[in-house]
Design a protein around this motif. Structure first.
Motif, PDB file in Angstrom:
ATOM      1  N   GLY A  10       0.989  -1.326   0.020  1.00 15.41           N
ATOM      2  CA  GLY A  10       0.006  -0.034  -0.081  1.00 15.41           C
ATOM      3  C   GLY A  10       0.906   1.189  -0.105  1.00 15.41           C
ATOM      4  O   GLY A  10       0.636   2.173  -0.803  1.00 15.41           O
ATOM      5  N   CYS A  11       1.822   1.352   0.660  1.00 11.80           N
ATOM      6  CA  CYS A  11       2.742   2.218   0.991  1.00 11.80           C
ATOM      7  C   CYS A  11       3.323   2.854  -0.500  1.00 11.80           C
ATOM      8  O   CYS A  11       3.275   3.769  -0.854  1.00 11.80           O
ATOM      9  N   VAL A  12       3.982   1.673  -0.940  1.00  7.20           N
ATOM     10  CA  VAL A  12       4.587   1.886  -2.163  1.00  7.20           C
ATOM     11  C   VAL A  12       3.791   2.038  -3.209  1.00  7.20           C
ATOM     12  O   VAL A  12       4.024   3.199  -4.224  1.00  7.20           O
ATOM     13  N   ALA A  13       2.569   1.456  -3.312  1.00 14.52           N
ATOM     14  CA  ALA A  13       1.706   1.929  -4.330  1.00 14.52           C
ATOM     15  C   ALA A  13       1.167   3.307  -4.388  1.00 14.52           C
ATOM     16  O   ALA A  13       0.838   4.073  -5.178  1.00 14.52           O
ATOM     17  N   GLY A  14       0.942   3.794  -3.147  1.00 14.41           N
ATOM     18  CA  GLY A  14       0.383   5.265  -2.896  1.00 14.41           C
ATOM     19  C   GLY A  14       1.392   6.152  -3.421  1.00 14.41           C
ATOM     20  O   GLY A  14       1.200   7.039  -3.901  1.00 14.41           O
ATOM     21  N   TRP A  15       2.861   5.947  -3.061  1.00 16.65           N
ATOM     22  CA  TRP A  15       3.871   6.870  -3.350  1.00 16.65           C
ATOM     23  C   TRP A  15       4.087   6.738  -4.813  1.00 16.65           C
ATOM     24  O   TRP A  15       4.184   7.789  -5.439  1.00 16.65           O
ATOM     25  N   LEU A  16       4.118   5.658  -5.407  1.00 15.98           N
ATOM     26  CA  LEU A  16       4.067   5.591  -7.023  1.00 15.98           C
ATOM     27  C   LEU A  16       2.829   6.238  -7.815  1.00 15.98           C
ATOM     28  O   LEU A  16       3.136   6.915  -8.729  1.00 15.98           O
ATOM     29  N   ALA A  17       1.638   6.021  -7.170  1.00 10.99           N
ATOM     30  CA  ALA A  17       0.407   6.793  -7.852  1.00 10.99           C
ATOM     31  C   ALA A  17       0.860   8.278  -7.459  1.00 10.99           C
ATOM     32  O   ALA A  17       0.335   9.141  -8.468  1.00 10.99           O
ATOM     33  N   GLY A  30      -0.912   8.770   4.239  1.00  8.60           N
ATOM     34  CA  GLY A  30      -1.575   9.087   2.976  1.00  8.60           C
ATOM     35  C   GLY A  30      -1.429   8.017   2.004  1.00  8.60           C
ATOM     36  O   GLY A  30      -2.227   7.705   1.046  1.00  8.60           O
ATOM     37  N   ASN A  31      -0.158   7.656   1.846  1.00  7.52           N
ATOM     38  CA  ASN A  31       0.396   6.663   0.836  1.00  7.52           C
ATOM     39  C   ASN A  31      -0.121   5.324   1.151  1.00  7.52           C
ATOM     40  O   ASN A  31      -0.589   4.821   0.322  1.00  7.52           O
ATOM     41  N   ILE A  32      -0.272   4.941   2.354  1.00  4.09           N
ATOM     42  CA  ILE A  32      -0.766   3.541   2.790  1.00  4.09           C
ATOM     43  C   ILE A  32      -2.269   3.608   2.571  1.00  4.09           C
ATOM     44  O   ILE A  32      -2.534   2.851   1.665  1.00  4.09           O
ATOM     45  N   ALA A  33      -2.795   4.749   2.882  1.00  2.00           N
ATOM     46  CA  ALA A  33      -4.393   4.832   2.594  1.00  2.00           C
ATOM     47  C   ALA A  33      -4.737   4.710   1.109  1.00  2.00           C
ATOM     48  O   ALA A  33      -5.708   3.912   0.613  1.00  2.00           O
ATOM     49  N   GLY A  35      -2.771   3.624  -1.402  1.00  2.00           N
ATOM     50  CA  GLY A  35      -2.462   2.110  -1.886  1.00  2.00           C
ATOM     51  C   GLY A  35      -3.324   1.262  -1.454  1.00  2.00           C
ATOM     52  O   GLY A  35      -3.613   0.385  -2.265  1.00  2.00           O
ATOM     53  N   VAL A  36      -3.767   1.268  -0.214  1.00  2.00           N
ATOM     54  CA  VAL A  36      -4.671   0.080   0.111  1.00  2.00           C
ATOM     55  C   VAL A  36      -6.193   0.360  -0.368  1.00  2.00           C
ATOM     56  O   VAL A  36      -6.632  -0.994  -1.079  1.00  2.00           O
ATOM     57  N   VAL A  37      -6.613   1.358  -0.692  1.00  2.00           N
ATOM     58  CA  VAL A  37      -7.837   1.584  -1.247  1.00  2.00           C
ATOM     59  C   VAL A  37      -7.547   1.226  -2.851  1.00  2.00           C
ATOM     60  O   VAL A  37      -8.432   0.562  -3.341  1.00  2.00           O
ATOM     61  N   GLY A  38      -6.489   1.517  -3.114  1.00  2.00           N
ATOM     62  CA  GLY A  38      -6.062   1.270  -4.553  1.00  2.00           C
ATOM     63  C   GLY A  38      -5.886  -0.094  -4.917  1.00  2.00           C
ATOM     64  O   GLY A  38      -6.275  -0.533  -5.992  1.00  2.00           O
ATOM     65  N   SER A  39      -5.303  -0.911  -3.971  1.00  2.00           N
ATOM     66  CA  SER A  39      -5.195  -2.317  -4.262  1.00  2.00           C
ATOM     67  C   SER A  39      -6.648  -2.876  -4.569  1.00  2.00           C
ATOM     68  O   SER A  39      -6.853  -3.679  -5.307  1.00  2.00           O
ATOM     69  N   PHE A  40      -7.745  -2.604  -3.651  1.00  2.00           N
ATOM     70  CA  PHE A  40      -8.896  -3.139  -4.017  1.00  2.00           C
ATOM     71  C   PHE A  40      -9.377  -2.717  -5.265  1.00  2.00           C
ATOM     72  O   PHE A  40     -10.099  -3.495  -6.047  1.00  2.00           O
ATOM     73  N   ILE A  41      -9.414  -1.441  -5.782  1.00  2.00           N
ATOM     74  CA  ILE A  41      -9.808  -0.964  -6.979  1.00  2.00           C
ATOM     75  C   ILE A  41      -9.168  -1.492  -8.230  1.00  2.00           C
ATOM     76  O   ILE A  41      -9.702  -1.992  -9.078  1.00  2.00           O
ATOM     77  N   GLY A  42      -7.691  -1.597  -7.970  1.00  2.00           N
ATOM     78  CA  GLY A  42      -6.857  -2.306  -8.970  1.00  2.00           C
ATOM     79  C   GLY A  42      -7.159  -3.719  -9.102  1.00  2.00           C
ATOM     80  O   GLY A  42      -7.382  -4.274 -10.036  1.00  2.00           O
ATOM     81  N   GLY A  43      -7.498  -4.698  -7.974  1.00  2.00           N
ATOM     82  CA  GLY A  43      -7.820  -6.119  -7.991  1.00  2.00           C
ATOM     83  C   GLY A  43      -9.095  -6.062  -8.605  1.00  2.00           C
ATOM     84  O   GLY A  43      -9.332  -7.007  -9.695  1.00  2.00           O
ATOM     85  N   PHE A  44     -10.141  -5.200  -8.502  1.00  2.00           N
ATOM     86  CA  PHE A  44     -11.512  -5.420  -8.885  1.00  2.00           C
ATOM     87  C   PHE A  44     -11.368  -5.106 -10.670  1.00  2.00           C
ATOM     88  O   PHE A  44     -12.101  -5.910 -11.362  1.00  2.00           O
ATOM     89  N   ALA A  67      -4.760   2.806  -7.544  1.00  2.00           N
ATOM     90  CA  ALA A  67      -4.469   4.189  -6.889  1.00  2.00           C
ATOM     91  C   ALA A  67      -4.522   5.221  -7.931  1.00  2.00           C
ATOM     92  O   ALA A  67      -4.994   6.250  -7.580  1.00  2.00           O
ATOM     93  N   VAL A  68      -3.927   5.200  -9.070  1.00  2.00           N
ATOM     94  CA  VAL A  68      -3.968   6.096 -10.274  1.00  2.00           C
ATOM     95  C   VAL A  68      -5.407   6.315 -10.505  1.00  2.00           C
ATOM     96  O   VAL A  68      -5.944   7.339 -10.625  1.00  2.00           O
ATOM     97  N   ILE A  69      -6.310   5.218 -10.595  1.00  2.00           N
ATOM     98  CA  ILE A  69      -7.488   5.396 -10.880  1.00  2.00           C
ATOM     99  C   ILE A  69      -8.367   6.211  -9.632  1.00  2.00           C
ATOM    100  O   ILE A  69      -9.039   7.004 -10.054  1.00  2.00           O
ATOM    101  N   LEU A  70      -7.930   5.749  -8.482  1.00  2.00           N
ATOM    102  CA  LEU A  70      -8.815   6.516  -7.465  1.00  2.00           C
ATOM    103  C   LEU A  70      -8.337   7.955  -7.535  1.00  2.00           C
ATOM    104  O   LEU A  70      -9.189   8.904  -7.224  1.00  2.00           O
ATOM    105  N   LEU A  71      -7.098   8.146  -7.687  1.00  2.00           N
ATOM    106  CA  LEU A  71      -6.600   9.812  -7.736  1.00  2.00           C
ATOM    107  C   LEU A  71      -7.096  10.597  -8.617  1.00  2.00           C
ATOM    108  O   LEU A  71      -7.565  11.590  -8.367  1.00  2.00           O
ATOM    109  N   TYR A  72      -7.782   9.645 -10.049  1.00  2.00           N
ATOM    110  CA  TYR A  72      -8.195  10.491 -11.032  1.00  2.00           C
ATOM    111  C   TYR A  72      -9.763  10.663 -10.681  1.00  2.00           C
ATOM    112  O   TYR A  72     -10.067  11.642 -11.124  1.00  2.00           O
TER     113      TYR A  72
END
Length: 79
Positions: A10-17, A30-33, A35-44, A67-72
């Motif tokens: 989650g932390c790495v994914a949030g930072w990358l996004a 913030g990065n962890i949050a 990334g974690v929400v992004g992992s659910f969105i990305g998995g779906f 996470a990129v989708i979430l930020l968008y």
């Protein structure tokens, strides 16, 4: 998956996004949050496309895409 691995992904994914969309991170929590929400969105999203990632790197890619989708979506809502 262990909690520590989940938080690291989650932390790495949030930072990358953050790097891909804004140019900076959102702090550790913030990065962890994101990334974690992004992992659910990305998995779906990946399941809808018929894709599967079983490795650690694949999990980071999946979470980063989510996470990129979430930020968008958040930026669209703010506008």
């Amino acid at each position: 998956m262990s909690l520590i691995a989940f938080l690291i992904i989650g932390c790495v994914a949030g930072w990358l996004a953050g790097q891909l969309t804004k140019g900076s991170g959102f702090g550790l929590i913030g990065n962890i949050a994101i990334g974690v929400v992004g992992s659910f969105i990305g998995g779906f999203t990946f399941r809808l496309l018929g894709l599967h990632s079983g490795s650690f790197i694949g999990s980071i890619v999946t979470a980063t895409v989510g996470a990129v989708i979430l930020l968008y979506i958040v930026r669209l809502a703010k506008s």
